[in-house]
Design an enzyme around this catalytic site. Structure first.
Site, PDB file in Angstrom:
ATOM      1  N   GLU A 173       0.885  -1.347   0.194  1.00 21.96           N
ATOM      2  CA  GLU A 173      -0.177   0.076  -0.027  1.00 21.96           C
ATOM      3  C   GLU A 173       0.789   1.228   0.010  1.00 21.96           C
ATOM      4  OE1 GLU A 173      -2.331  -0.636   3.638  1.00 21.96           O
ATOM      5  OE2 GLU A 173      -3.587  -2.284   2.467  1.00 21.96           O
ATOM      6  N   VAL A 174       1.919   1.134   0.643  1.00 23.36           N
ATOM      7  CA  VAL A 174       2.925   2.202   0.937  1.00 23.36           C
ATOM      8  C   VAL A 174       4.158   2.202   0.188  1.00 23.36           C
ATOM      9  CG1 VAL A 174       4.041   3.946   2.340  1.00 23.36           C
ATOM     10  CG2 VAL A 174       1.916   3.128   3.273  1.00 23.36           C
ATOM     11  N   HIS A 220       9.161  -1.404   3.252  1.00 16.67           N
ATOM     12  CA  HIS A 220       9.305  -1.463   4.765  1.00 16.67           C
ATOM     13  C   HIS A 220       9.083  -3.045   4.930  1.00 16.67           C
ATOM     14  CE1 HIS A 220       5.459  -0.955   2.794  1.00 16.67           C
ATOM     15  NE2 HIS A 220       4.633  -1.586   3.766  1.00 16.67           N
ATOM     16  N   MET A 221       9.610  -3.191   6.097  1.00 15.45           N
ATOM     17  CA  MET A 221       9.411  -4.766   6.559  1.00 15.45           C
ATOM     18  C   MET A 221       8.678  -4.761   7.868  1.00 15.45           C
ATOM     19  SD  MET A 221      12.523  -6.763   8.402  1.00 15.45           S
ATOM     20  CE  MET A 221      13.467  -7.187   6.977  1.00 15.45           C
ATOM     21  N   HIS A 222       7.550  -5.471   7.736  1.00 13.83           N
ATOM     22  CA  HIS A 222       6.588  -5.832   8.939  1.00 13.83           C
ATOM     23  C   HIS A 222       7.248  -6.889   9.915  1.00 13.83           C
ATOM     24  CE1 HIS A 222       2.803  -4.105   6.939  1.00 13.83           C
ATOM     25  NE2 HIS A 222       3.677  -4.392   5.983  1.00 13.83           N
TER      26      HIS A 222
HETATM   27  P1  DGP Z   1       1.881  -2.553   3.070  1.00 21.40           P
HETATM   28  O1  DGP Z   1       0.429  -3.050   2.785  1.00 21.40           O
HETATM   29  O2  DGP Z   1       2.808  -3.608   3.150  1.00 21.40           O
HETATM   30  O3  DGP Z   1       2.292  -1.441   2.187  1.00 21.40           O
HETATM   31  O4  DGP Z   1       1.773  -1.985   4.811  1.00 21.40           O
HETATM   32  C1  DGP Z   1       1.584  -0.611   4.868  1.00 21.40           C
HETATM   33  C2  DGP Z   1       1.430  -0.417   6.587  1.00 21.40           C
HETATM   34  O5  DGP Z   1       1.725   0.935   6.734  1.00 21.40           O
HETATM   35  C3  DGP Z   1      -0.011  -0.864   6.911  1.00 21.40           C
HETATM   36  O6  DGP Z   1      -0.004  -1.774   7.757  1.00 21.40           O
HETATM   37  C4  DGP Z   1      -0.452   0.350   7.662  1.00 21.40           C
HETATM   38  C5  DGP Z   1       0.753   1.277   7.819  1.00 21.40           C
HETATM   39  N1  DGP Z   1       0.428   2.789   7.876  1.00 21.40           N
HETATM   40  C6  DGP Z   1       0.207   3.495   6.696  1.00 21.40           C
HETATM   41  N2  DGP Z   1       0.042   4.773   6.938  1.00 21.40           N
HETATM   42  C7  DGP Z   1       0.654   4.651   8.256  1.00 21.40           C
HETATM   43  C8  DGP Z   1       0.818   5.946   9.153  1.00 21.40           C
HETATM   44  O7  DGP Z   1       0.626   7.254   8.828  1.00 21.40           O
HETATM   45  N3  DGP Z   1       1.630   5.690  10.458  1.00 21.40           N
HETATM   46  C9  DGP Z   1       1.855   4.573  10.599  1.00 21.40           C
HETATM   47  N4  DGP Z   1       2.545   4.235  11.756  1.00 21.40           N
HETATM   48  N5  DGP Z   1       1.499   3.324  10.000  1.00 21.40           N
HETATM   49  C10 DGP Z   1       1.142   3.432   8.638  1.00 21.40           C
END
Ligand code: DGP
Length: 118
Positions: free
Chosen positions: A96-97, A101-103
């Site tokens: 999404e972003v 990034h690594m979760h």
């Molecule tokens: P992905 O689907 O792998 O791109 O995960 C993006 C993650 O980023 C999702 O789990 C929610 C998180 N996220 C999006 N916007 C923000 C934000 O403004 N702050 C924080 N702390 N997390 C965010």
């Protein structure tokens, strides 16, 4: 030059987030929509949109992401039972972003890696 996302603002502390770790190469902060008791995002400070955009010069930051993941997992008490690291890439990966990034997820059994096909 790759386009910035909201994660660059978090890295520069221009918008609030719960930062768990930061150094010259990476930043780790708690996910806004946690999917497990521990859900931390570990990101390179440099904008790298996706895994497909990684180059050799990024190897130090990517290696640091893993050592920081191990350190945070230990601090969060996850090392014994285990945890999961996920990196999504583009549409089919569910990214999404577009700032790599690594979760880091843990604190409960996380189930199968993928939703099962019907
Ligand atoms: P992905 O689907 O792998 O791109 O995960 C993006 C993650 O980023 C999702 O789990 C929610 C998180 N996220 C999006 N916007 C923000 C934000 O403004 N702050 C924080 N702390 N997390 C965010």
């Amino acid at each position: 030059m790759a386009e910035e996302t909201i994660f660059s603002k978090i890295i520069r502390k221009e918008i609030p987030s719960e930062i768990a770790y930061q150094d010259d190469l990476v930043t780790a902060f708690r996910d806004i929509n946690p999917q497990a008791p521990t859900h931390i995002l570990i990101v390179p400070n440099k904008v790298i949109p996706t895994v497909s955009d990684v180059s050799c010069e990024d190897e130090a930051a990517l290696g640091r992401m893993f050592s920081v993941a191990a350190r945070l997992a230990e601090e969060e008490g996850l090392s014994g039972d285990g945890y999961r690291l996920i990196v999504n890439c583009r549409d089919h990966g569910g990214q999404e972003v577009y700032h790599l990034h690594m979760h880091l997820l843990g604190g409960r059994p996380l189930g199968p890696m993928l939703a099962r096909r019907q």
